[in-house]
Design a protein around this motif. Structure first.
Motif, PDB file in Angstrom:
ATOM      1  N   LYS A  84      89.970  48.043  45.630  1.00  0.00           N
ATOM      2  CA  LYS A  84      90.356  48.988  46.677  1.00  0.00           C
ATOM      3  C   LYS A  84      90.833  48.275  47.942  1.00  0.00           C
ATOM      4  CE  LYS A  84      87.005  52.426  45.073  1.00  0.00           C
ATOM      5  NZ  LYS A  84      85.737  53.144  45.402  1.00  0.00           N
ATOM      6  N   ALA A  85      90.287  47.109  48.195  1.00  0.00           N
ATOM      7  CA  ALA A  85      90.621  46.372  49.413  1.00  0.00           C
ATOM      8  C   ALA A  85      91.947  45.622  49.323  1.00  0.00           C
ATOM      9  CB  ALA A  85      89.497  45.382  49.741  1.00  0.00           C
ATOM     10  N   ASN A  86      92.482  45.504  48.107  1.00  0.00           N
ATOM     11  CA  ASN A  86      93.728  44.780  47.890  1.00  0.00           C
ATOM     12  C   ASN A  86      94.810  45.796  47.502  1.00  0.00           C
ATOM     13  OD1 ASN A  86      95.882  43.385  46.516  1.00  0.00           O
ATOM     14  ND2 ASN A  86      94.545  41.606  46.344  1.00  0.00           N
ATOM     15  N   THR A  87      95.735  46.062  48.403  1.00  0.00           N
ATOM     16  CA  THR A  87      96.727  47.122  48.182  1.00  0.00           C
ATOM     17  C   THR A  87      97.505  46.934  46.887  1.00  0.00           C
ATOM     18  OG1 THR A  87      96.989  47.432  50.563  1.00  0.00           O
ATOM     19  CG2 THR A  87      98.727  48.311  49.154  1.00  0.00           C
ATOM     20  N   LYS A  88      97.958  45.712  46.625  1.00  0.00           N
ATOM     21  CA  LYS A  88      98.723  45.448  45.416  1.00  0.00           C
ATOM     22  C   LYS A  88      97.877  45.698  44.166  1.00  0.00           C
ATOM     23  CE  LYS A  88     101.464  41.880  43.093  1.00  0.00           C
ATOM     24  NZ  LYS A  88     101.965  40.469  43.171  1.00  0.00           N
ATOM     25  N   GLU A  89      96.640  45.216  44.186  1.00  0.00           N
ATOM     26  CA  GLU A  89      95.747  45.406  43.039  1.00  0.00           C
ATOM     27  C   GLU A  89      95.410  46.882  42.860  1.00  0.00           C
ATOM     28  OE1 GLU A  89      94.438  43.865  39.809  1.00  0.00           O
ATOM     29  OE2 GLU A  89      94.656  42.356  41.381  1.00  0.00           O
ATOM     30  N   LEU A  90      95.199  47.569  43.966  1.00  0.00           N
ATOM     31  CA  LEU A  90      94.867  48.999  43.910  1.00  0.00           C
ATOM     32  C   LEU A  90      95.990  49.786  43.237  1.00  0.00           C
ATOM     33  CD1 LEU A  90      93.153  51.476  44.649  1.00  0.00           C
ATOM     34  CD2 LEU A  90      94.277  51.464  46.893  1.00  0.00           C
ATOM     35  N   TRP A  91      97.233  49.539  43.664  1.00  0.00           N
ATOM     36  CA  TRP A  91      98.348  50.259  43.069  1.00  0.00           C
ATOM     37  C   TRP A  91      98.539  49.893  41.599  1.00  0.00           C
ATOM     38  CZ3 TRP A  91     100.544  54.524  44.428  1.00  0.00           C
ATOM     39  CH2 TRP A  91     100.506  54.925  45.764  1.00  0.00           C
ATOM     40  N   SER A  92      98.303  48.640  41.270  1.00  0.00           N
ATOM     41  CA  SER A  92      98.391  48.213  39.875  1.00  0.00           C
ATOM     42  C   SER A  92      97.425  49.005  39.011  1.00  0.00           C
ATOM     43  CB  SER A  92      98.087  46.718  39.771  1.00  0.00           C
ATOM     44  OG  SER A  92      98.027  46.308  38.421  1.00  0.00           O
ATOM     45  N   PHE A  93      96.197  49.140  39.491  1.00  0.00           N
ATOM     46  CA  PHE A  93      95.200  49.891  38.723  1.00  0.00           C
ATOM     47  C   PHE A  93      95.527  51.381  38.669  1.00  0.00           C
ATOM     48  CE2 PHE A  93      91.301  52.526  38.908  1.00  0.00           C
ATOM     49  CZ  PHE A  93      90.988  52.420  37.560  1.00  0.00           C
ATOM     50  N   ILE A  94      95.871  51.966  39.804  1.00  0.00           N
ATOM     51  CA  ILE A  94      96.140  53.407  39.838  1.00  0.00           C
ATOM     52  C   ILE A  94      97.302  53.774  38.916  1.00  0.00           C
ATOM     53  CG2 ILE A  94      96.948  55.325  41.275  1.00  0.00           C
ATOM     54  CD1 ILE A  94      94.011  54.626  41.688  1.00  0.00           C
ATOM     55  N   LEU A  95      98.362  52.982  38.945  1.00  0.00           N
ATOM     56  CA  LEU A  95      99.516  53.271  38.091  1.00  0.00           C
ATOM     57  C   LEU A  95      99.154  53.148  36.612  1.00  0.00           C
ATOM     58  CD1 LEU A  95     102.342  51.504  40.125  1.00  0.00           C
ATOM     59  CD2 LEU A  95     101.959  53.960  39.886  1.00  0.00           C
ATOM     60  N   LEU A  96      98.336  52.151  36.279  1.00  0.00           N
ATOM     61  CA  LEU A  96      97.869  52.000  34.896  1.00  0.00           C
ATOM     62  C   LEU A  96      97.015  53.187  34.496  1.00  0.00           C
ATOM     63  CD1 LEU A  96      95.213  50.893  33.068  1.00  0.00           C
ATOM     64  CD2 LEU A  96      97.531  50.429  32.288  1.00  0.00           C
ATOM     65  N   TRP A  97      96.120  53.594  35.396  1.00  0.00           N
ATOM     66  CA  TRP A  97      95.236  54.735  35.115  1.00  0.00           C
ATOM     67  C   TRP A  97      96.036  56.023  34.912  1.00  0.00           C
ATOM     68  CZ3 TRP A  97      94.065  59.105  38.252  1.00  0.00           C
ATOM     69  CH2 TRP A  97      93.024  59.901  37.770  1.00  0.00           C
ATOM     70  N   VAL A  98      97.038  56.257  35.752  1.00  0.00           N
ATOM     71  CA  VAL A  98      97.874  57.452  35.615  1.00  0.00           C
ATOM     72  C   VAL A  98      98.613  57.435  34.278  1.00  0.00           C
ATOM     73  CG1 VAL A  98      99.889  58.679  36.543  1.00  0.00           C
ATOM     74  CG2 VAL A  98      98.133  57.832  38.085  1.00  0.00           C
ATOM     75  N   ASP A  99      99.118  56.267  33.883  1.00  0.00           N
ATOM     76  CA  ASP A  99      99.784  56.155  32.581  1.00  0.00           C
ATOM     77  C   ASP A  99      98.814  56.478  31.443  1.00  0.00           C
ATOM     78  OD1 ASP A  99     102.249  55.542  33.584  1.00  0.00           O
ATOM     79  OD2 ASP A  99     102.164  53.398  33.150  1.00  0.00           O
ATOM     80  N   CYS A 100      97.597  55.956  31.527  1.00  0.00           N
ATOM     81  CA  CYS A 100      96.598  56.239  30.489  1.00  0.00           C
ATOM     82  C   CYS A 100      96.251  57.725  30.460  1.00  0.00           C
ATOM     83  CB  CYS A 100      95.331  55.419  30.734  1.00  0.00           C
ATOM     84  SG  CYS A 100      95.505  53.655  30.398  1.00  0.00           S
ATOM     85  N   LEU A 101      96.123  58.325  31.629  1.00  0.00           N
ATOM     86  CA  LEU A 101      95.792  59.752  31.723  1.00  0.00           C
ATOM     87  C   LEU A 101      96.882  60.605  31.078  1.00  0.00           C
ATOM     88  CD1 LEU A 101      93.842  61.893  33.046  1.00  0.00           C
ATOM     89  CD2 LEU A 101      95.405  61.857  35.007  1.00  0.00           C
ATOM     90  N   ASP A 102      98.133  60.368  31.452  1.00  0.00           N
ATOM     91  CA  ASP A 102      99.231  61.150  30.887  1.00  0.00           C
ATOM     92  C   ASP A 102      99.391  60.889  29.397  1.00  0.00           C
ATOM     93  OD1 ASP A 102      99.750  62.336  33.282  1.00  0.00           O
ATOM     94  OD2 ASP A 102     101.505  61.129  33.779  1.00  0.00           O
ATOM     95  N   TYR A 103      99.171  59.632  28.994  1.00  0.00           N
ATOM     96  CA  TYR A 103      99.287  59.332  27.567  1.00  0.00           C
ATOM     97  C   TYR A 103      98.212  60.063  26.769  1.00  0.00           C
ATOM     98  CZ  TYR A 103      99.289  57.174  23.042  1.00  0.00           C
ATOM     99  OH  TYR A 103      99.335  57.014  21.676  1.00  0.00           O
ATOM    100  N   ALA A 104      96.984  60.013  27.230  1.00  0.00           N
ATOM    101  CA  ALA A 104      95.869  60.628  26.503  1.00  0.00           C
ATOM    102  C   ALA A 104      96.124  62.093  26.229  1.00  0.00           C
ATOM    103  CB  ALA A 104      94.578  60.451  27.292  1.00  0.00           C
ATOM    104  N   TYR A 105      96.468  62.835  27.275  1.00  0.00           N
ATOM    105  CA  TYR A 105      96.653  64.280  27.118  1.00  0.00           C
ATOM    106  C   TYR A 105      98.004  64.628  26.507  1.00  0.00           C
ATOM    107  CZ  TYR A 105      92.214  65.152  29.257  1.00  0.00           C
ATOM    108  OH  TYR A 105      90.858  65.193  29.467  1.00  0.00           O
TER     109      TYR A 105
END
Length: 285
Positions: free
Chosen positions: A112-133
């Protein structure tokens, strides 16, 4: 409003008559409660806790150990971490970091404290979420059948196999083969759905070339995302090389998985209405 004992007994009896297994009843009960009383049920909430606890106490012990709808993977601190996408019904608020139950709060806070890392994780999570459903919607849709459905299911198996291989105590380099195959099969599924080609024509026109597969998929969809991902596919060796003797590093395995997850999610966004990017990202800005 809380579910009453009378309502819980009645809904359980209905599920029993319909031969619904105990493990599925709490989630179906949440959906039924939302519909019966015209309300949204959040997870977690008092209603959720009441319903789940009732079914845990009144049905077969141990039958409610339900896995996630999908399990992706994230690479951080030189480790692969499972990313669990839960089964939910209705409009339920989701927290991306809840999908990392095995990660400590200290490490989550570092992301959360690292903007680049945070966006990397969030974008991956969103992809996983959309893929799952999206995948769940697609395989239940009778429009997808025959050869296309076979490729869709095979691609999903390869993607999930890669995740399992990466999450072993010592990540398996074979994961790169599974991610490559997943990419190839998802592109071929896109082409088959668009053209109706049979397996022989797919083999002759595309073979095992990821670049050709991406180009053909772009021709039939005009997807800018496919055009963008095409530039990155040279990362994978040709299939006839069989990855022999290559000492794949963890970050290379991670890159292979990321490419496959992106292609998988492009596929589901093309063929379902699952695309939560704007909805999720607006909340983060």
């Amino acid at each position: 409003m809380r579910p009453t004992e009378e309502w819980l007994r009645a809904i359980n009896e209905r599920f029993r008559k319909e031969d619904i297994p105990p493990r599925a009843r709490p989630f179906l009960a949440l959906k039924a409660f939302s519909e019966d009383f015209k309300c949204n049920v959040s997870i977690p909430s008092e209603v959720t806790n009441t319903i789940c606890e009732w079914f845990y106490k009144n049905t077969q012990e141990g039958s409610h150990k339900i896995g996630s709808l999908y399990r992706g993977v994230y690479y951080f601190d030189s480790c692969f971490w499972p990313v669990y996408i839960p089964i939910v019904y209705g409009k339920v608020p989701l927290n991306a970091f809840d999908s990392l139950p095995s990660m400590s709060e200290t490490l989550k806070n570092q992301i959360k404290a690292n903007t680049k890392e945070l966006w990397s994780f969030i974008l991956l999570w969103v992809d996983c979420l959309d893929y799952a459903y999206g995948y769940d919607d697609i395989i239940k849709n009778p429009r997808f059948k025959g050869l296309a459905l076979n490729f869709i299911k095979s691609a999903d198996k390869e993607l999930r196999a890669a995740v399992s291989l990466l999450l072993q105590d010592f990540p398996e380099t074979k994961a790169i083969e599974s991610t490559r195959m997943a990419v190839e099969m998802f592109f071929k599924a896109i082409i088959i759905i668009a053209t109706g080609w049979n397996e022989d024509k797919v083999r002759k026109k595309i073979g095992h070339s990821l670049i050709v597969a991406a180009q053909e998929a772009f021709n039939f969809t005009q997807s800018k995302e496919i055009k963008e991902i095409e530039k990155k596919l040279s990362f994978y060796p040709e299939i006839n090389e069989r990855y022999a003797g290559k000492d794949w590093k963890a970050r290379e395995l991670w890159k292979g998985y990321c490419l496959a997850q992106v292609v998988a999610t492009i596929f589901t966004r093309l063929h379902s209405d699952r695309d939560t990017r704007q909805q999720i990202l607006r909340k983060i800005d």
